[in-house]
Design an enzyme around this catalytic site. Structure first.
Site, PDB file in Angstrom:
ATOM      1  N   GLU A   1       0.833  -1.218   0.000  1.00 16.89           N
ATOM      2  CA  GLU A   1       0.000   0.000   0.000  1.00 16.89           C
ATOM      3  C   GLU A   1       0.861   1.258   0.000  1.00 16.89           C
ATOM      4  O   GLU A   1       1.720   1.430   0.862  1.00 16.89           O
ATOM      5  CB  GLU A   1      -0.907  -0.013   1.247  1.00 16.89           C
ATOM      6  CG  GLU A   1      -1.913   1.118   1.257  1.00 16.89           C
ATOM      7  CD  GLU A   1      -2.902   1.024   2.433  1.00 16.89           C
ATOM      8  OE1 GLU A   1      -3.263  -0.095   2.841  1.00 16.89           O
ATOM      9  OE2 GLU A   1      -3.300   2.086   2.930  1.00 16.89           O
TER      10      GLU A   1
ATOM     11  N   LYS B   1      -7.231  -1.001  11.772  1.00 13.71           N
ATOM     12  CA  LYS B   1      -6.644  -1.465  10.500  1.00 13.71           C
ATOM     13  C   LYS B   1      -5.488  -0.536  10.120  1.00 13.71           C
ATOM     14  O   LYS B   1      -4.442  -0.985   9.643  1.00 13.71           O
ATOM     15  CB  LYS B   1      -7.711  -1.463   9.398  1.00 13.71           C
ATOM     16  CG  LYS B   1      -7.267  -2.014   8.065  1.00 13.71           C
ATOM     17  CD  LYS B   1      -6.600  -1.002   7.157  1.00 13.71           C
ATOM     18  CE  LYS B   1      -6.104  -1.632   5.873  1.00 13.71           C
ATOM     19  NZ  LYS B   1      -5.253  -0.762   5.073  1.00 13.71           N
TER      20      LYS B   1
ATOM     21  N   ASP C   1       4.655 -14.633  12.201  1.00 12.72           N
ATOM     22  CA  ASP C   1       3.347 -15.210  11.880  1.00 12.72           C
ATOM     23  C   ASP C   1       2.325 -14.086  12.083  1.00 12.72           C
ATOM     24  O   ASP C   1       1.794 -13.882  13.172  1.00 12.72           O
ATOM     25  CB  ASP C   1       3.068 -16.387  12.828  1.00 12.72           C
ATOM     26  CG  ASP C   1       1.725 -17.046  12.554  1.00 12.72           C
ATOM     27  OD1 ASP C   1       0.880 -16.420  11.892  1.00 12.72           O
ATOM     28  OD2 ASP C   1       1.512 -18.175  13.035  1.00 12.72           O
TER      29      ASP C   1
ATOM     30  N   HIS D   1      -2.535  10.100  -0.919  1.00 10.33           N
ATOM     31  CA  HIS D   1      -2.705   8.782  -1.517  1.00 10.33           C
ATOM     32  C   HIS D   1      -2.680   8.856  -3.040  1.00 10.33           C
ATOM     33  O   HIS D   1      -2.100   8.025  -3.707  1.00 10.33           O
ATOM     34  CB  HIS D   1      -4.092   8.275  -1.117  1.00 10.33           C
ATOM     35  CG  HIS D   1      -4.070   6.993  -0.350  1.00 10.33           C
ATOM     36  ND1 HIS D   1      -2.943   6.440   0.160  1.00 10.33           N
ATOM     37  CD2 HIS D   1      -5.081   6.160  -0.025  1.00 10.33           C
ATOM     38  CE1 HIS D   1      -3.252   5.318   0.779  1.00 10.33           C
ATOM     39  NE2 HIS D   1      -4.540   5.132   0.680  1.00 10.33           N
TER      40      HIS D   1
HETATM   41  C1  MEV Z   1      -5.954   2.923   5.236  1.00 10.27           C
HETATM   42  O1  MEV Z   1      -5.114   1.839   4.887  1.00 10.27           O
HETATM   43  C2  MEV Z   1      -5.961   3.110   6.728  1.00 10.27           C
HETATM   44  C3  MEV Z   1      -6.932   4.180   7.252  1.00 10.27           C
HETATM   45  O2  MEV Z   1      -8.258   3.879   6.780  1.00 10.27           O
HETATM   46  C4  MEV Z   1      -6.872   4.120   8.747  1.00 10.27           C
HETATM   47  C5  MEV Z   1      -7.895   4.979   9.460  1.00 10.27           C
HETATM   48  O3  MEV Z   1      -8.994   5.207   8.891  1.00 10.27           O
HETATM   49  O4  MEV Z   1      -7.599   5.393  10.589  1.00 10.27           O
HETATM   50  C6  MEV Z   1      -6.587   5.548   6.718  1.00 10.27           C
END
Ligand code: MEV
Length: 440
Positions: free
Chosen positions: A89, A277, A293, A391
């Site tokens: 990413e 995430k 792992d 991004h």
């Molecule tokens: C994208 O990989 C991760 C985000 O969605 C995390 C978040 O929303 O805090 C930008």
């Protein structure tokens, strides 16, 4: 899967018995792979010969490379680190490095990790001739529990005969009642408490559990079912804290916006999952680069996020007395720097060399710091201009490549798409065509 024939068509062969050429030929026949595709799969780097990778997993047909980059500016417990992480990413490495720079001005990350204590579980049941649950009887449960505890030293001795470096330290016993729809009744769960030191420990814990199972059955007159480590490694936590000076993040307004982002993630599961995430972007990427792992880490970390009954943010954000932003993270960290792929993967060995760590606790501290940095970067961007602007720059380059741009055209096409606010494969193709026409 159709049966596979040997070259002389005599005996059908299993996929795993084929050499790489035959595996790829078979795939070509069974799927729509072209000769170009199989050539790409066969094009292995010198350090990853087929012989080598075929020993790592079953039915191997190649490798799938993921870029490895370096997150910079990290100062953890006063020591500077360059952190190699592996991720597909865009923006993750830039975001972590930027966050680490701000944190370093605030004094750097302060991190620590617990000893490497893990649990192995052994499930014990007891049924009579008519398959009736003997453990239904409280006195029988107490009898089995007492026998296990009375034989603790002997069991630990057996477990410890299986390893020199990893140490089984204690045995605990608890009762469990089936909560599923199947009404399986009572079980006794025996927990082997193990200090895995610099290893992640899964293999040795499983071996230890299996080694004591026969003795447990003999002394308790009950039956062992499962014997396996628990990946819920809550005795093995890593923690990190950092201050982000308010003057570098938009003053009081900037700090308050981040506190609002945290309020959202703490209080709402839909947001908490995405918030976490984001920090896993750093943790998984470091896990891949250091040969961990990562499935075990994911399972454990997310369960920990729900430890109070509701899934919440793994980080905590608040203001210092001076009004600066303070971030904290705490999460289970079952990782290793010896054993498994860590010891054999040539790139992992290089990554560990760059990290220059002395022990597994130091690595766990780095994990916590990169998780915190990543979370800061994400919620700061989200609470400010959003993440898409940053991004899109990298995304535009990928789109240009997808559209067929040559290496020396990629930046030009990406810039053009961004300027015209149209980042799409069609637009990229249009610009490629334009370059061609201008040249002719
Ligand atoms: C994208 O990989 C991760 C985000 O969605 C995390 C978040 O929303 O805090 C930008």
């Amino acid at each position: 899967m159709k049966s596979l024939k040997k070259r002389d068509n005599s005996i059908p062969r299993k996929f795993y018995e084929l050499d790489l050429d035959d595996r790829l030929d078979y795939l070509k026949k069974e799927t729509n792979l072209t000769a170009k595709d199989t050539k790409l799969l066969k094009d292995l780097p010198k350090n990853f010969s087929f012989n080598k990778i075929d020993k790592m997993i079953e039915n191997c047909i190649g490798i799938i490379p993921i870029p490895l980059g370096v997150a910079t500016n990290f100062v953890i417990n006063g020591k500077k680190y360059l952190i190699p992480i592996s991720i597909e990413e865009p923006s993750v490495i830039a975001a972590a490095s930027k966050a680490a720079k701000i944190a370093s001005i605030g004094g750097g990350f302060t991190a620590e990790a617990d000893d490497s204590i893990m649990i192995g579980q052994i499930q014990l049941i007891s049924r009579d001739k008519n398959n009736r649950d003997r453990l239904k009887n409280k006195r029988e449960r107490e009898r089995v529990t007492k026998i296990i505890i009375d034989n603790k030293e002997e069991l630990l001795k057996i477990a410890n005969s299986r390893s020199i470096s990893v140490i089984a330290k204690d045995i605990k016993v608890r009762e469990l009642y089936d909560e599923s729809i199947n009404n399986m009744g009572y079980m006794i769960i025996i927990e082997l408490i193990v200090d895995t030191r610099d290893a992640m420990g899964a293999n040795v814990i499983n071996t230890m559990c299996e080694s004591i199972a026969p003795k447990i059955e003999k002394i308790s007159n009950a039956k062992v079912v499962l014997k396996i480590l628990s990946n819920y490694s809550i005795h093995r936590l890593a923690r990190c804290r950092a201050t982000f000076p308010k003057n570098l993040i938009g003053g009081k307004k900037g700090v308050d916006k981040i506190l609002l982002a945290y309020a959202f993630a703490y209080s709402d599961v839909f947001r908490a999952v995405t918030h976490n995430k984001g920090l896993m972007n750093g943790i998984d990427a470091l896990a891949i680069a250091t040969g961990q792992d990562f499935r075990a880490l994911e399972a454990s970390i997310h369960a920990y996020a729900a430890r109070d009954g509701k899934y919440r943010s793994l980080t905590k954000w608040y203001k210092s007395r001076k009004g600066d932003l303070i971030g904290e993270i705490e999460l289970p960290m079952a990782i290793g720097i010896v054993g498994g792929i860590v010891s054999v993967h040539p790139i992992v060995r290089i990554v560990l060399k760059i990290l220059d760590i002395k022990n597994v606790k130091e690595l766990a501290s780095i994990f916590a710091a990169i998780g915190l940095a990543q979370n800061f970067a994400a919620i700061r961007a989200l609470a400010d201009e959003g993440i898409q602007k940053g991004h899109m720059k990298l995304h535009a380059r990928n789109i240009a490549i997808t559209a067929g741009a040559k290496e020396n055209q990629v930046d030009f096409i990406a810039e053009r798409m961004l300027k015209e606010n149209n980042v799409s494969v069609n637009k990229a193709k249009e610009v490629i065509q334009l370059i061609k026409t201008t040249r002719n």
